[in-house]
Design a protein around this motif. Structure first.
Motif, mmCIF file in Angstrom:
data_model
loop_
_atom_site.group_PDB
_atom_site.id
_atom_site.type_symbol
_atom_site.label_atom_id
_atom_site.label_comp_id
_atom_site.label_asym_id
_atom_site.label_seq_id
_atom_site.Cartn_x
_atom_site.Cartn_y
_atom_site.Cartn_z
ATOM 1 N N VAL A 104 0.906 -1.194 0.036
ATOM 2 C CA VAL A 104 0.068 0.143 0.202
ATOM 3 C C VAL A 104 0.809 1.434 -0.092
ATOM 4 O O VAL A 104 0.681 2.064 -0.908
ATOM 5 C CB VAL A 104 -0.865 -0.048 1.084
ATOM 6 C CG1 VAL A 104 -1.785 1.455 1.410
ATOM 7 C CG2 VAL A 104 -2.061 -1.155 0.876
ATOM 8 N N GLN A 108 1.208 3.757 -3.200
ATOM 9 C CA GLN A 108 0.834 5.243 -3.251
ATOM 10 C C GLN A 108 1.904 5.968 -3.809
ATOM 11 O O GLN A 108 1.811 7.212 -4.473
ATOM 12 C CB GLN A 108 0.776 5.412 -1.801
ATOM 13 C CG GLN A 108 -0.569 5.132 -0.966
ATOM 14 C CD GLN A 108 -0.619 5.627 0.444
ATOM 15 O OE1 GLN A 108 -0.277 4.701 1.319
ATOM 16 N NE2 GLN A 108 -1.048 6.626 0.780
ATOM 17 N N LEU A 134 -6.041 1.360 -0.731
ATOM 18 C CA LEU A 134 -5.481 2.446 -1.798
ATOM 19 C C LEU A 134 -6.496 3.596 -2.059
ATOM 20 O O LEU A 134 -6.067 4.895 -1.979
ATOM 21 C CB LEU A 134 -5.039 2.055 -3.230
ATOM 22 C CG LEU A 134 -3.613 1.255 -3.104
ATOM 23 C CD1 LEU A 134 -3.474 0.688 -4.468
ATOM 24 C CD2 LEU A 134 -2.705 2.023 -2.593
#
Length: 194
Positions: A104, A108, A134
């Motif tokens: 994650v 990002q 997300l």
């Protein structure tokens, strides 16, 4: 080197010779997660001419002896490494960590910077759960649309090497605008004129 091209840019042995001298550095392939699949993806990336870096926060897995010579191995949290690394429109990012604590934060960063390919390993269920995380983290639909997940083309791959071929095939198809369909199921010229 010298290449020979026909009137529409097709490669031919009997047409116009063109001398090429390229100074462009090789494209980068960033592989995150130093697992067996990463070793296979690193090998095929190196074979395809990428400058490959494998990154993992776990030093027990991120050891140079597990990867081909010439592949850079970095022990660092993936999102931190990517944040401090230059990428461009030719960079391939392969997220093979398969763990939300790595995936994650890494995605990002990856989905908000230049890259030709961003793929993440996992089942469809893993993909759905990752996507939900997300979205919670504030990524937009446009950013999420860049994510290729589950990673690779549907080849029925099982082994790390077969999965690496599947990932490489998807990267090549995206790079050159291929469909990924068997050539026997297509018609017309195999290579599009550029």
């Amino acid at each position: 080197g010298v290449r020979r091209y026909g009137p529409r840019g097709q490669r031919r042995e009997d047409a116009v010779p063109v001398f090429l001298h390229s100074f462009a550095p090789p494209p980068r392939m960033l592989v995150f997660g130093a697992i067996d699949y990463a070793a296979a993806v690193a090998r095929i990336g190196d074979f395809l001419g990428y400058r490959v870096t494998v990154c993992d926060a776990r030093p027990v897995f991120a050891t140079p002896k597990r990867f081909p010579p010439g592949v850079e191995v970095v022990v660092e949290w993936p999102h931190r490494y990517l944040r401090d690394t230059d990428t461009d429109g030719r960079t391939a990012v392969c997220v093979l960590t398969h763990d939300p604590k790595f995936d994650v934060p890494l995605l990002q960063v990856a989905l908000r910077r230049p890259a030709a390919y961003i793929g993440a390993m996992g089942s469809r269920r893993t993909h759905d759960e990752r996507r939900a995380r997300l979205v919670e983290a504030g990524l937009t639909d446009a950013e999420l649309a860049r994510l290729r997940s589950p990673v690779g083309l549907d080849l029925g791959a099982r082994t790390p090497e077969e999965v690496a071929v599947s990932v490489a095939a998807e990267i090549v198809a995206l790079r050159w605008g291929g469909s990924g369909a068997p050539l026997t199921a297509t018609a017309g010229a195999i290579h599009r004129a550029q």
